[in-house]
Design an enzyme around this catalytic site. Structure first.
Site, mmCIF file in Angstrom:
data_model
loop_
_atom_site.group_PDB
_atom_site.id
_atom_site.type_symbol
_atom_site.label_atom_id
_atom_site.label_comp_id
_atom_site.label_asym_id
_atom_site.label_seq_id
_atom_site.Cartn_x
_atom_site.Cartn_y
_atom_site.Cartn_z
ATOM 1 N N CYS A 81 -29.226 -9.114 -31.549
ATOM 2 C CA CYS A 81 -28.159 -10.097 -30.782
ATOM 3 C C CYS A 81 -28.829 -11.473 -30.634
ATOM 4 O O CYS A 81 -30.465 -11.569 -30.349
ATOM 5 C CB CYS A 81 -28.112 -9.685 -29.457
ATOM 6 N N CYS A 162 -23.324 -10.382 -31.785
ATOM 7 C CA CYS A 162 -23.571 -10.368 -30.525
ATOM 8 C C CYS A 162 -24.326 -11.587 -29.857
ATOM 9 O O CYS A 162 -25.157 -11.998 -30.477
ATOM 10 C CB CYS A 162 -24.035 -9.009 -29.931
#
Ligand code: APR
Length: 256
Positions: A81, A162
Site C-alpha cells: 500500500c 491500496c
C-alpha cells in the site's frame, strides 16, 4: 558403428535446433523459470502449468482474459500500500526509476509481470507447443494470449491497489489519459474507493510540454474515477525523475 552413432547424434542435434528455432518453447520455458526462481514463496512449476493451460492448444485469437484466472490465482502477492505505481506511455522512464530506486512497485515487479515482461507467446489448435514467433500482434485480434494476459494481470493489480496510488502519465503527447490504454480502460475502472484513498498523477514533461495537468483527457480521468478517491496531478520534468533515479541518497518523498 562409431561413425553411424556420430551421424545419428549430429542429425538429432540439427533436428532439435531446427525445432527450437521454429517454436522455441524451450527458450520461453527457461526464461520463465529463470525469472520465476528469483521470487521466493512460489512453486514455479505450478505457475508454469497455470500459464500454459491459458493458451496451449487454443486458437491464438480466442484466448479471453478469463483464461488467465488460474494463473492470476497462482501468482497472488501482498500489495504494498502507498507504493503502487501505474503508468501509461511512460514504460521506459518508470522502469528506469523503479530499477534504480526502491520507491515504487509496478506490475512488472510482481512475479507474473516480471516473468512475462517483454515476452511473446501463443499456442495453436491441435498442438501442445508454445510458440514465440508468428503470434498475433497486439491489435491483430483482441483476444490474443499476450494482450489478454496484460489485461487480466492489470485488472488484478488494480483490484488490490491500496492507500495512495501513483500513476506516471506522459505529458509529451496530446492525450496522456488515452481511452484505449490499459490504464484507462482497465486499471482505473478497478480502483476500489474502500481501499484506494488517493490517485496521484505524475505527468512527466519534457522541456517543451505538450500536455499539462489541465489537459482534457485528465478531466475525463477525474470523471471516471470512483467517487471517494482523491485526485491530484503534478507536472514533473523528466530530468527531475532522472535525478532521483541517479541519486539514491534523495528520499523517495522528495523526488517530486
Ligand atoms: N502494440 C503493441 N504493444 C502494445 C500496444 C500496441 N498497440 N499497446 C500497448 N502495448 C503493450 C506494450 O508492451 C506497452 O509497453 O502494453 C504496454 C503498455 O502500453 P501503454 O500504452 O504505454 O500503457 P497502458 O496501455 O496504459 O498499459 C500500462 O498497464 O501494464 C499495466 O500496470 C501497468 O499501469 C500499467 C499499464
Amino acid at each position: 558403428i562409431f561413425c553411424v552413432i556420430v551421424v545419428l547424434v549430429v542429425i538429432t542435434v540439427v533436428v532439435v535446433l531446427a525445432l527450437s528455432l521454429g517454436h522455441n518453447s524451450g527458450g520461453m520455458k527457461s526464461a520463465f523459470f529463470d525469472r520465476c526462481e528469483a521470487f521466493k514463496g512460489y512453486d514455479c512449476q505450478k505457475v508454469w502449468d497455470a500459464f500454459q493451460q491459458a493458451y496451449v492448444g487454443k486458437d491464438p485469437c480466442n484466448v479471453p482474459m478469463e483464461a488467465y484466472d488460474p494463473l492470476i490465482a497462482a501468482g497472488t502477492f501482498k500489495p504494498p500500500c502507498n507504493r503502487m505505481m501505474f503508468w501509461s506511455k511512460t514504460k521506459h522512464v518508470v522502469h528506469d526509476f523503479t530499477a534504480k530506486r526502491d520507491c515504487f512497485f509496478t506490475l512488472e515487479d510482481t512475479l507474473l509481470g516480471s516473468v512475462l515482461d517483454g515476452l511473446t507467446w501463443c499456442g495453436k489448435e491441435g498442438s501442445s507447443e508454445t510458440f514465440t514467433t508468428d503470434c498475433p500482434g497486439w491489435t491483430e485480434c483482441e483476444n490474443n494470449p499476450v494482450r489478454s494476459f496484460w489485461n487480466r494481470a492489470s485488472a488484478a493489480f488494480a483490484d488490490v491497489a491500496c492507500g495512495v496510488v501513483t500513476a506516471m502519465l506522459n505529458g509529451s503527447i496530446d492525450t496522456p489519459f488515452s481511452p484505449t490504454s490499459i490504464f484507462a480502460s482497465i486499471e482505473v475502472m478497478h480502483f476500489n474507493a474502500t481501499r484506494v484513498r488517493n490517485l496521484n498523477v505524475v505527468l512527466v514533461t519534457q522541456e517543451k510540454p505538450v500536455a499539462n495537468c489541465t489537459n482534457a483527457s485528465l478531466k475525463n480521468l477525474q470523471k471516471v474515477l470512483a467517487e471517494g478517491i482523491q485526485y491530484n496531478c503534478t507536472e514533473v520534468a523528466h530530468s527531475q525523475i532522472e535525478e532521483c533515479s541517479n541519486n539514491p541518497e534523495k528520499p523517495c518523498g522528495a523526488c517530486w
